[in-house]
Design a protein around this motif. Structure first.
Motif, PDB file in Angstrom:
ATOM      1  N   PRO A 128       0.812  -1.214   0.000  1.00  0.00           N
ATOM      2  CA  PRO A 128       0.000   0.000   0.000  1.00  0.00           C
ATOM      3  C   PRO A 128       0.845   1.264   0.000  1.00  0.00           C
ATOM      4  O   PRO A 128       1.975   1.281   0.501  1.00  0.00           O
ATOM      5  N   VAL A 129       0.275   2.323  -0.549  1.00  0.00           N
ATOM      6  CA  VAL A 129       0.898   3.654  -0.554  1.00  0.00           C
ATOM      7  C   VAL A 129      -0.172   4.661  -0.122  1.00  0.00           C
ATOM      8  O   VAL A 129      -1.376   4.416  -0.281  1.00  0.00           O
ATOM      9  N   PHE A 130       0.282   5.789   0.418  1.00  0.00           N
ATOM     10  CA  PHE A 130      -0.646   6.783   0.954  1.00  0.00           C
ATOM     11  C   PHE A 130      -0.288   8.167   0.429  1.00  0.00           C
ATOM     12  O   PHE A 130       0.878   8.567   0.481  1.00  0.00           O
ATOM     13  N   VAL A 131      -1.285   8.868  -0.089  1.00  0.00           N
ATOM     14  CA  VAL A 131      -1.104  10.250  -0.526  1.00  0.00           C
ATOM     15  C   VAL A 131      -2.125  11.112   0.207  1.00  0.00           C
ATOM     16  O   VAL A 131      -3.342  10.902   0.074  1.00  0.00           O
ATOM     17  N   GLU A 132      -1.608  12.069   0.959  1.00  0.00           N
ATOM     18  CA  GLU A 132      -2.462  12.999   1.702  1.00  0.00           C
ATOM     19  C   GLU A 132      -2.794  14.192   0.816  1.00  0.00           C
ATOM     20  O   GLU A 132      -1.912  14.792   0.204  1.00  0.00           O
ATOM     21  N   LEU A 133      -4.072  14.530   0.769  1.00  0.00           N
ATOM     22  CA  LEU A 133      -4.556  15.602  -0.106  1.00  0.00           C
ATOM     23  C   LEU A 133      -5.236  16.679   0.739  1.00  0.00           C
ATOM     24  O   LEU A 133      -6.442  16.582   1.041  1.00  0.00           O
ATOM     25  N   PRO A 134      -4.502  17.709   1.145  1.00  0.00           N
ATOM     26  CA  PRO A 134      -5.141  18.808   1.880  1.00  0.00           C
ATOM     27  C   PRO A 134      -6.293  19.413   1.085  1.00  0.00           C
ATOM     28  O   PRO A 134      -6.271  19.456  -0.151  1.00  0.00           O
ATOM     29  N   ILE A 135      -7.266  19.891   1.784  1.00  0.00           N
ATOM     30  CA  ILE A 135      -8.509  20.345   1.149  1.00  0.00           C
ATOM     31  C   ILE A 135      -8.266  21.467   0.146  1.00  0.00           C
ATOM     32  O   ILE A 135      -8.940  21.553  -0.880  1.00  0.00           O
ATOM     33  N   ASP A 136      -7.260  22.314   0.401  1.00  0.00           N
ATOM     34  CA  ASP A 136      -7.057  23.453  -0.493  1.00  0.00           C
ATOM     35  C   ASP A 136      -6.322  23.107  -1.780  1.00  0.00           C
ATOM     36  O   ASP A 136      -6.218  23.958  -2.677  1.00  0.00           O
ATOM     37  N   VAL A 137      -5.805  21.888  -1.923  1.00  0.00           N
ATOM     38  CA  VAL A 137      -5.245  21.489  -3.221  1.00  0.00           C
ATOM     39  C   VAL A 137      -6.292  20.793  -4.082  1.00  0.00           C
ATOM     40  O   VAL A 137      -6.033  20.466  -5.241  1.00  0.00           O
ATOM     41  N   LEU A 138      -7.486  20.567  -3.540  1.00  0.00           N
ATOM     42  CA  LEU A 138      -8.532  19.871  -4.283  1.00  0.00           C
ATOM     43  C   LEU A 138      -9.628  20.809  -4.789  1.00  0.00           C
ATOM     44  O   LEU A 138     -10.239  20.549  -5.823  1.00  0.00           O
ATOM     45  N   TYR A 139      -9.893  21.875  -4.073  1.00  0.00           N
ATOM     46  CA  TYR A 139     -10.991  22.767  -4.454  1.00  0.00           C
ATOM     47  C   TYR A 139     -10.499  23.845  -5.428  1.00  0.00           C
ATOM     48  O   TYR A 139      -9.304  24.133  -5.502  1.00  0.00           O
ATOM     49  N   PRO A 140     -11.419  24.488  -6.180  1.00  0.00           N
ATOM     50  CA  PRO A 140     -11.020  25.509  -7.162  1.00  0.00           C
ATOM     51  C   PRO A 140     -10.528  26.793  -6.500  1.00  0.00           C
ATOM     52  O   PRO A 140     -10.822  27.064  -5.331  1.00  0.00           O
ATOM     53  N   TYR A 141      -9.816  27.594  -7.289  1.00  0.00           N
ATOM     54  CA  TYR A 141      -9.163  28.811  -6.795  1.00  0.00           C
ATOM     55  C   TYR A 141     -10.141  29.737  -6.082  1.00  0.00           C
ATOM     56  O   TYR A 141      -9.870  30.214  -4.981  1.00  0.00           O
ATOM     57  N   PHE A 142     -11.272  30.014  -6.704  1.00  0.00           N
ATOM     58  CA  PHE A 142     -12.169  31.029  -6.143  1.00  0.00           C
ATOM     59  C   PHE A 142     -12.713  30.610  -4.781  1.00  0.00           C
ATOM     60  O   PHE A 142     -12.952  31.446  -3.908  1.00  0.00           O
ATOM     61  N   MET A 143     -12.888  29.296  -4.569  1.00  0.00           N
ATOM     62  CA  MET A 143     -13.394  28.827  -3.276  1.00  0.00           C
ATOM     63  C   MET A 143     -12.308  28.888  -2.212  1.00  0.00           C
ATOM     64  O   MET A 143     -12.560  29.271  -1.060  1.00  0.00           O
ATOM     65  N   VAL A 144     -11.096  28.521  -2.596  1.00  0.00           N
ATOM     66  CA  VAL A 144      -9.987  28.586  -1.646  1.00  0.00           C
ATOM     67  C   VAL A 144      -9.678  30.036  -1.294  1.00  0.00           C
ATOM     68  O   VAL A 144      -9.420  30.379  -0.135  1.00  0.00           O
ATOM     69  N   GLN A 145      -9.711  30.901  -2.310  1.00  0.00           N
ATOM     70  CA  GLN A 145      -9.461  32.323  -2.062  1.00  0.00           C
ATOM     71  C   GLN A 145     -10.463  32.893  -1.064  1.00  0.00           C
ATOM     72  O   GLN A 145     -10.108  33.659  -0.154  1.00  0.00           O
TER      73      GLN A 145
END
Length: 632
Positions: free
Chosen positions: A203-220
């Motif tokens: 197995p391998v694990f990749v952590e994906l913080p919420i701000d790398v998944l949502y679009p720019y305008f929502m993160v902004q």
């Protein structure tokens, strides 16, 4: 004169110090600029108008790697990647517990030879997967776990469901990474997929913080204050946040490779293969023990089967190698393995390990010549310092090694009386089981007889999933998988609760197969709620529950040795009715239907063919899985 000469270097000290201090300051500033992404932002702009999001990058990589299914339990941290996968045609299957999602991904990995993928939300979502990830590690299954996480700015600041997830998964996974910028999603995922399949899979694990998944305008909107702050400190903080946002999305949507990276699979050297050929060519009573590693890519199962048949050496099959030779093959020896290993003069352990399953190597004769092949050197030499010694230890891919061995030994034959001797011992054990199948049981059904009838009923296109103790242990003696990659058990970790997840993954991979899941009643408790998953996703499977109202495998040892049955008792619960409450079909097999077992099994098959998941609750007496003896 001497005084003036000695003082001259002191006069140059101040300019040197200033130069050094300036150089240090410049280096520090350049380093800070690099860490803040200022240089990268000069060359790669941020598309502030784009509505793309990082979940689309994740989905693109998964599709490019041939991923067809994504198993999940939904959470806000990971919603973008679920939506993106659905849009790209990757089937998103949501379960009722995160551990089931990973077990399902594990089954996909084993049956397809590709990476199985699960995605879960942050914190508790990830901690719920730990058992399944550890099981995949020990079973050497290439599974990619995608985990949500708090935003990059809020980690270690007390955000909701924020824990140190990397420390939790590093001991369990071959590869762990936390993505900090959208542009890093694709290269990180490609590296993770390659790591999962290279060397010894896992197995391998990749952590994906919420701000790398949502679009720019929502993160902004979440990251940058709507009103410009006042004061120097406020402006500094505002600049830092705006720069962090820009670095997060700089170059995010530039074209990047999505497809698979080359894999690193160890291979035996020609010299090692030649030495092993010479050892086997002189054998009088050779024996092969094939383990799960033999079924790993790149060697197809059919090619491995042909090689084993050409070699003509009797063999025992374990783990994922069960069923390799089909049903009732003359080279497949199923019983009395310990006695056979003691008599053999050459033993080839092809993907098998000298752990508890081979009595740590004590089961091997000191006079036998042992050849062991394994991708993992540590596993290959396990306990060789104590109970056994290999004549030849080969670190390499097992399937490829067997094929090369056969190519070099073409025309070699071994005396048929050795195979016949082993088969005669098989026939004696099978006759003993037939007799036990006729043993009267005081109150319930004879489990040995039930399993014998299951064996007679199973179609050629069936896949067997097993999850339990005594009932499953007895089934391992009596019920035979019909072909290669048609048997799924947890592996060496002995995990209870794999049943629903394995059945889910198996049926999705092979929709034309009948998936039969054999449960103990204790183990079924973990999987019951997932019949809601089977119903919602229209995934028909057949579950047979050997219901003896207890944790019998534990009770058998606990009561005589400690004098108490505490915590070992269960009830003859109406599991079939509970399944019906979830929308599945439920059938009961009890003493009153002793002469209708086959009819009930046929009814379950028909219900399954009509598209319904089915639970058959079988009230049985208690068996000892070691020999099939019946105690109640």
């Amino acid at each position: 004169m001497e005084t003036l000469t000695a003082a001259a270097p002191a006069g140059n000290f101040f300019p040197s110090f200033v130069f050094l201090a300036c150089g240090t300051l410049v280096a520090a500033l350049l380093g800070a600029a690099h860490r803040l992404g200022l240089f990268y932002q000069l060359m790669h702009k941020v598309d502030t108008a784009s509505i793309q999001h990082g979940g689309e990058n994740v989905a693109a990589v998964l599709r490019a790697h041939g991923v067809r299914f994504l198993f999940t339990l939904v959470g806000g941290h990971i919603s973008p990647l679920l939506v993106a996968c659905e849009k790209l045609g990757i089937r998103v299957v949501d379960t009722r517990h995160e551990v089931t999602a990973v077990f399902a991904a594990d089954a996909v990995a084993r049956l397809t030879g590709t990476v199985g993928v699960a995605a879960v939300t942050a914190g508790p979502g990830l901690t719920n997967t730990v058992t399944a990830v550890k099981n995949a590690q020990i079973a050497q299954s290439p599974v990619l776990l995608l985990g949500g996480a708090a935003s990059t700015l809020l980690q270690n600041r007390g955000a909701l469901q924020a824990i140190d997830q990397m420390s939790l998964f590093r001991p369990l996974c071959k590869f762990c990474a936390s993505v900090r910028r959208v542009r890093d999603l694709m290269p990180t995922l490609r590296a993770a997929m390659a790591a999962a399949q290279s060397g010894t899979p896992g197995p391998v694990f990749v952590e994906l913080p919420i701000d790398v998944l949502y679009p720019y305008f929502m993160v902004q909107k979440e990251m940058v204050p709507a009103k410009p702050p006042k004061g120097l400190m406020g402006r500094v903080v505002s600049w830092y946040l705006e720069n962090h946002l820009a670095n997060l999305f700089a170059g995010a949507w530039e074209s990047r490779p999505e497809g698979p990276l080359p894999l690193d699979i160890p291979q035996a050297s020609p010299q090692q293969v030649q030495r092993c050929m010479e050892i086997l060519s002189r054998a009088k009573r050779p024996l092969i023990v094939l383990g799960s590693q033999a079924l790993l890519p790149p060697t197809p199962a059919d090619k491995l089967r042909a090689a084993v048949e050409t070699l003509g050496i009797p063999c025992f099959l374990g783990g994922m190698a069960r069923g390799l030779l089909g049903r009732n093959h003359p080279l497949h020896i199923r019983q009395n393995r310990s006695a056979a290993l003691k008599k053999a003069d050459v033993v080839l352990l092809a993907g098998a390990v000298c752990d508890f399953r081979l009595s740590y190597g004590r089961i091997l004769s000191r006079s036998s010549k042992i050849i062991i092949v394994n991708r993992n050197r540590k596993e290959m030499l396990l306990n060789s310092d104590m109970f056994w010694k290999p004549q030849e230890a080969v670190q390499g891919d097992v399937g490829s090694f067997v094929v090369k061995l056969v190519e070099g030994l073409k025309g070699q034959t071994w005396a048929s009386d050795w195979t016949e001797e082993l088969r005669q011992a098989d026939r004696q054990k099978e006759q003993a089981f037939r007799e036990k199948g006729l043993t009267p049981v005081a109150q319930h059904l004879n489990p040995v007889r039930v399993l014998q009838l299951v064996e007679e009923t199973l179609p050629d296109n069936s896949i067997l999933v097993v999850d339990g103790g005594d009932f499953v242990g007895t089934a391992a003696h009596l019920v035979q998988p019909r072909g290669p990659l048609c048997w799924l058990d947890p592996g060496a970790f002995g995990t209870l609760g794999v049943g629903a997840g394995f059945a889910l993954g198996a049926k999705l991979c092979r929709p034309d197969a009948e998936v039969w899941c054999l449960f103990g009643d204790g183990a079924f408790g973990y999987s019951l709620i997932e019949f809601d998953t089977f119903v919602r996703h229209k995934i028909p499977v057949i579950a047979l529950i050997g219901n003896d109202a207890g944790w019998t495998q534990i009770s058998r040892e606990q009561v005589p040795s400690l004098g108490s049955n505490v915590a070992c008792g269960l009830a003859y619960t109406d599991y079939h009715k509970a399944a019906m409450g979830l929308g599945a079909q439920g059938l009961l097999l009890s003493r009153e239907k002793e002469d209708q077992v086959v009819e009930v099994l046929r009814d379950a098959q028909q219900q399954c063919r009509d598209g319904h998941p089915v639970v058959v609750n079988i009230l049985i007496g208690r068996t000892d899985f070691r020999d099939g003896s019946i105690s109640v």
